[in-house]
Design an enzyme around this catalytic site. Structure first.
Site, PDB file in Angstrom:
ATOM      1  N   GLU A  14       1.342  -4.679  10.848  1.00  0.00           N
ATOM      2  CA  GLU A  14       0.961  -3.359  10.710  1.00  0.00           C
ATOM      3  C   GLU A  14       1.596  -2.784  11.746  1.00  0.00           C
ATOM      4  O   GLU A  14       1.796  -2.757  13.003  1.00  0.00           O
ATOM      5  CB  GLU A  14      -0.579  -3.377  11.024  1.00  0.00           C
ATOM      6  CG  GLU A  14      -1.419  -4.003  10.421  1.00  0.00           C
ATOM      7  CD  GLU A  14      -1.836  -3.127   9.106  1.00  0.00           C
ATOM      8  OE1 GLU A  14      -1.294  -2.234   8.829  1.00  0.00           O
ATOM      9  OE2 GLU A  14      -2.560  -3.785   8.002  1.00  0.00           O
ATOM     10  N   ARG A  66      -6.043  -6.991  -2.159  1.00  0.00           N
ATOM     11  CA  ARG A  66      -7.377  -7.775  -2.199  1.00  0.00           C
ATOM     12  C   ARG A  66      -7.539  -8.604  -3.519  1.00  0.00           C
ATOM     13  O   ARG A  66      -8.679  -8.816  -3.827  1.00  0.00           O
ATOM     14  CB  ARG A  66      -8.669  -7.023  -2.003  1.00  0.00           C
ATOM     15  CG  ARG A  66      -8.804  -5.821  -0.758  1.00  0.00           C
ATOM     16  CD  ARG A  66      -9.131  -6.797   0.486  1.00  0.00           C
ATOM     17  NE  ARG A  66      -9.588  -6.016   1.758  1.00  0.00           N
ATOM     18  CZ  ARG A  66      -8.505  -5.536   2.595  1.00  0.00           C
ATOM     19  NH1 ARG A  66      -7.272  -5.900   2.113  1.00  0.00           N
ATOM     20  NH2 ARG A  66      -8.791  -4.860   3.455  1.00  0.00           N
ATOM     21  N   ARG A  87      -3.284   4.868  -2.033  1.00  0.00           N
ATOM     22  CA  ARG A  87      -2.949   3.521  -1.269  1.00  0.00           C
ATOM     23  C   ARG A  87      -2.879   2.581  -2.694  1.00  0.00           C
ATOM     24  O   ARG A  87      -2.317   1.440  -2.405  1.00  0.00           O
ATOM     25  CB  ARG A  87      -4.453   3.291  -0.585  1.00  0.00           C
ATOM     26  CG  ARG A  87      -4.720   1.670  -0.212  1.00  0.00           C
ATOM     27  CD  ARG A  87      -5.995   1.633   0.540  1.00  0.00           C
ATOM     28  NE  ARG A  87      -6.490   0.318   0.893  1.00  0.00           N
ATOM     29  CZ  ARG A  87      -6.234  -0.542   1.847  1.00  0.00           C
ATOM     30  NH1 ARG A  87      -5.730   0.131   2.852  1.00  0.00           N
ATOM     31  NH2 ARG A  87      -6.633  -1.604   1.674  1.00  0.00           N
ATOM     32  N   HIS A 114       0.793  -1.201  -0.189  1.00  0.00           N
ATOM     33  CA  HIS A 114       0.088  -0.029  -0.121  1.00  0.00           C
ATOM     34  C   HIS A 114       0.836   1.167   0.013  1.00  0.00           C
ATOM     35  O   HIS A 114       1.718   1.514   1.140  1.00  0.00           O
ATOM     36  CB  HIS A 114      -1.055  -0.078   1.352  1.00  0.00           C
ATOM     37  CG  HIS A 114      -1.946  -1.003   1.097  1.00  0.00           C
ATOM     38  ND1 HIS A 114      -2.707  -1.641   2.155  1.00  0.00           N
ATOM     39  CD2 HIS A 114      -2.534  -1.536   0.068  1.00  0.00           C
ATOM     40  CE1 HIS A 114      -3.527  -2.623   1.834  1.00  0.00           C
ATOM     41  NE2 HIS A 114      -3.685  -2.332   0.559  1.00  0.00           N
ATOM     42  N   SER A 115       0.838   1.893  -1.109  1.00  0.00           N
ATOM     43  CA  SER A 115       1.807   3.002  -1.374  1.00  0.00           C
ATOM     44  C   SER A 115       2.028   4.128  -0.204  1.00  0.00           C
ATOM     45  O   SER A 115       3.024   4.428  -0.032  1.00  0.00           O
ATOM     46  CB  SER A 115       1.674   3.551  -2.613  1.00  0.00           C
ATOM     47  OG  SER A 115       0.422   3.927  -2.953  1.00  0.00           O
ATOM     48  N   TYR A 157      -1.054   1.126   9.377  1.00  0.00           N
ATOM     49  CA  TYR A 157      -0.455   1.466  10.668  1.00  0.00           C
ATOM     50  C   TYR A 157      -1.440   0.498  11.741  1.00  0.00           C
ATOM     51  O   TYR A 157      -2.575   0.254  11.256  1.00  0.00           O
ATOM     52  CB  TYR A 157      -0.688   2.760  11.239  1.00  0.00           C
ATOM     53  CG  TYR A 157      -1.827   3.332  11.270  1.00  0.00           C
ATOM     54  CD1 TYR A 157      -2.406   3.587  12.337  1.00  0.00           C
ATOM     55  CD2 TYR A 157      -2.310   4.166   9.987  1.00  0.00           C
ATOM     56  CE1 TYR A 157      -3.887   4.128  12.258  1.00  0.00           C
ATOM     57  CE2 TYR A 157      -3.572   4.648  10.006  1.00  0.00           C
ATOM     58  CZ  TYR A 157      -4.328   4.749  11.222  1.00  0.00           C
ATOM     59  OH  TYR A 157      -5.535   5.260  11.142  1.00  0.00           O
ATOM     60  N   HIS A 209       3.002  -3.811   6.556  1.00  0.00           N
ATOM     61  CA  HIS A 209       2.016  -2.798   6.345  1.00  0.00           C
ATOM     62  C   HIS A 209       2.176  -1.457   7.410  1.00  0.00           C
ATOM     63  O   HIS A 209       2.922  -1.865   8.537  1.00  0.00           O
ATOM     64  CB  HIS A 209       0.265  -3.005   6.120  1.00  0.00           C
ATOM     65  CG  HIS A 209       0.199  -3.989   5.052  1.00  0.00           C
ATOM     66  ND1 HIS A 209      -0.631  -3.721   4.112  1.00  0.00           N
ATOM     67  CD2 HIS A 209       0.481  -5.103   4.632  1.00  0.00           C
ATOM     68  CE1 HIS A 209      -0.667  -4.534   3.350  1.00  0.00           C
ATOM     69  NE2 HIS A 209      -0.001  -5.677   3.600  1.00  0.00           N
TER      70      HIS A 209
END
EC number: 3.4.17.1
Length: 419
Positions: free
Chosen positions: A380, A255, A237, A179-180, A308, A306
Site C-alpha cells: 500500500e 475479493r 474502485r 483498484h482503478s 494508500y 495498491h
C-alpha cells in the site's frame, strides 16, 4: 456555495464527469469496539452514499470516508451524537480533482520515445499502452508484450515480460492498478518498466535478477475501471462488469480470488465497494491472471501494488492463523521496508493482512500463496491519508523510487533463496 454546486452539476452533465464539489474526506477515530460498530452501522446506510477509503476495522485504526455534500451534516451529527471524534482530511474533493486535471492538461504532449515520456504526471490508458509499445520497440531483446486476456468491455489486458532468454524460467510477477482509482500505482508501474530497461547491464542487483529470472509487469490490471476513472468517476474502485439482478456495477477484484471466497472480509452486496462477485474468478481481469500464473507454473514471487496507507503486507488476510512461512516473510518485509525508508524517510508498517489492517477474504496474495508462491506480498503506497487516492503528481517519482528499493530487496531475496 449553492450557485457553485448548481454550476458544477451542470458542467458534470455536459462533460460526463461525476462531480465531487463539497464532498469531504473525514478521518474518524474510533476508540473502542462499540464505536467501531457504530461506524459500521453508518456504512450500511446506502442512502448516505458513503465511500470508505479506509474501512472500520478495529479500535485505534483510522477510518477514512468520503462524504457527499448533501449528507455531510447528517454524518457529522451522527458521529457527534455517539461521541466519535473526527477531523476533516480533505475539505473539498473536487478542488483536488481540478488541480489534478489542470496538472495533467499541462503535460499532454505525445511522447515519441520512453526517454521523452513524462513520468511525473498521470496518464490515460491509451498513453500507458503507447508507452508499453515504445518500450518494446526500443528494447526488443529484453522486453516483449503479452496479451493475457480481454476485459469485460473488450479492452486488451497487457503484460510486459522482461527476459534475457530461455523458456519457462523462474519468474517474478508485479501488478499495479487492480483498484482503478489508485493512480499512483499505475504511474509507478510505468516508472518501474523504464527503470528495468535502464538498469539492466548497469546495476548489479537487477542484472543478476534478470540473468536468473523473468519479470512480468502488469501496469494496468483493471483497464475498464481505469478508463472509467478518467472519463466518468475518478473515485471508481471496482471492475465494470454487470451483476444480474442489480443496477450496481462492478466487483472488487481484490475479493474475487479463490482463497476463502465468501468468508468474512468481503461483501455479498453488489453495491458495496468490497463486493466479491457471484463466484471466484468471475472477473475476467482476475481469471486472466489466474490462468496465466497456473499455466506458467514457475512464478516464485507475486507482488500486487495498491495505495494508500504505507504498508507492506503478506498472507493471510482471511485467517489469523500464521502462514507457514511467516517468519521468513516477516523478516523479508522488514528488510524491504528498511530499504524503502532509506531513500526519502517514508515510514511503512509491515505484517500479515489480518493483523495489520483487517480481515479480507478472496484476496490476491492469499490465492497466490495457496498456489505455492511463497513470496507473496501486497504494497500500500503513499500516503497515510492527507491526500489518499488523490496523491499529487509531484509525489509519483519519489513514491516509485522508494518502492523500487523494496521491490529489489524482495526480488533479490527470491533469486538467492530458490525453492
Amino acid at each position: 456555495m449553492k450557485r457553485l454546486l448548481v454550476l458544477s452539476v451542470l458542467l458534470a452533465a455536459v462533460f460526463g464527469n461525476e462531480n465531487f464539489v463539497g464532498h469531504q474526506v473525514l478521518r474518524i477515530s474510533a476508540t473502542d469496539e462499540a464505536q467501531v460498530q457504530k461506524v459500521r452501522e453508518l456504512e450500511e446506510l446506502e442512502h448516505l452514499k458513503l465511500d470508505f477509503w479506509r474501512d472500520p476495522a478495529r479500535a485505534g485504526l483510522p477510518i477514512d470516508v468520503r462524504v457527499p455534500f448533501p449528507t455531510i451534516q447528517s454524518v457529522k451529527a451522527f458521529l457527534e451524537y455517539h461521541d466519535i471524534s473526527y477531523e476533516i482530511m480533505i475539505e473539498d474533493v473536487q478542488s483536488l480533482l481540478d488541480e489534478e486535471k489542470q496538472q495533467m492538461s499541462a503535460f499532454q504532449a505525445r511522447a515519441l520515445s520512453t526517454d521523452a515520456f513524462n513520468y511525473a504526471t498521470y496518464h490515460t490508458l491509451d498513453e500507458i499502452y503507447e508507452f508499453m509499445d515504445l518500450l518494446v520497440t526500443e528494447h526488443p531483446q529484453l522486453v516483449s508484450k503479452i496479451q493475457i486476456g480481454s476485459t469485460f468491455e473488450g479492452r486488451p489486458i497487457n503484460v510486459l515480460k522482461f527476459s534475457t532468454g530461455g523458456t519457462n524460467r523462474p519468474a517474478i510477477w508485479i501488478d499495479t492498478g487492480i483498484h482503478s482509482r489508485e493512480w499512483v500505482t499505475q504511474a509507478s508501474g510505468v516508472w518501474f518498466a523504464k527503470k528495468i530497461t535502464k538498469d539492466y547491464g548497469q546495476e548489479p542487483t537487477l542484472t543478476a535478477i534478470l540473468d536468473n529470472m523473468d519479470i512480468f509487469l502488469e501496469i494496468v490490471t483493471n483497464p475498464d475501471g481505469f478508463v472509467y476513472t478518467h472519463k466518468t468517476n475518478r473515485m471508481w474502485r471496482k471492475t465494470r462488469s454487470h451483476t444480474e439482478g442489480s443496477l450496481c456495477v462492478g466487483v472488487d477484484p481484490n475479493r474475487n480470488w479463490d482463497a476463502a471466497f465468501g468468508m468474512p472480509g468481503a461483501s455479498s452486496n453488489p453495491c458495496s465497494e468490497t463486493y466479491r462477485g457471484k463466484f471466484p474468478n468471475s472477473e475476467v481481469e482476475v481469471k486472466s491472471i489466474v490462468d496465466f500464473v497456473t499455466s506458467h507454473g514457475n512464478i516464485k514471487a507475486f507482488i500486487s501494488i495498491h495505495s494508500y496507507s504505507q504498508l507492506l503486507l503478506y498472507p493471510y488476510g482471511y485467517t489469523s492463523e500464521p502462514a507457514p512461512d511467516k517468519e521468513e516473510l516477516d523478516q523479508l518485509a522488514k528488510s524491504a521496508v528498511t530499504a524503502l525508508t532509506s531513500l526519502h524517510g517514508t515510514k511503512f508498517k509491515y505484517g500479515s493482512i489480518i493483523d495489520t489492517i483487517y480481515q479480507a477474504s478472496g484476496s490476491t496474495i492469499d490465492w497466490t500463496y495457496s498456489q505455492g508462491i511463497k513470496y507473496s506480498f501486497t504494497f500500500e503506497l503513499r500516503d497515510t491519508g492527507l491526500r489518499g487516492f488523490l496523491l499529487p503528481a509531484s509525489q509519483i517519482i519519489p513514491t516509485a523510487e522508494e518502492t523500487w528499493l523494496a521491490l529489489l530487496t524482495i526480488m533479490d531475496h527470491t533469486v538467492k533463496h530458490p525453492y
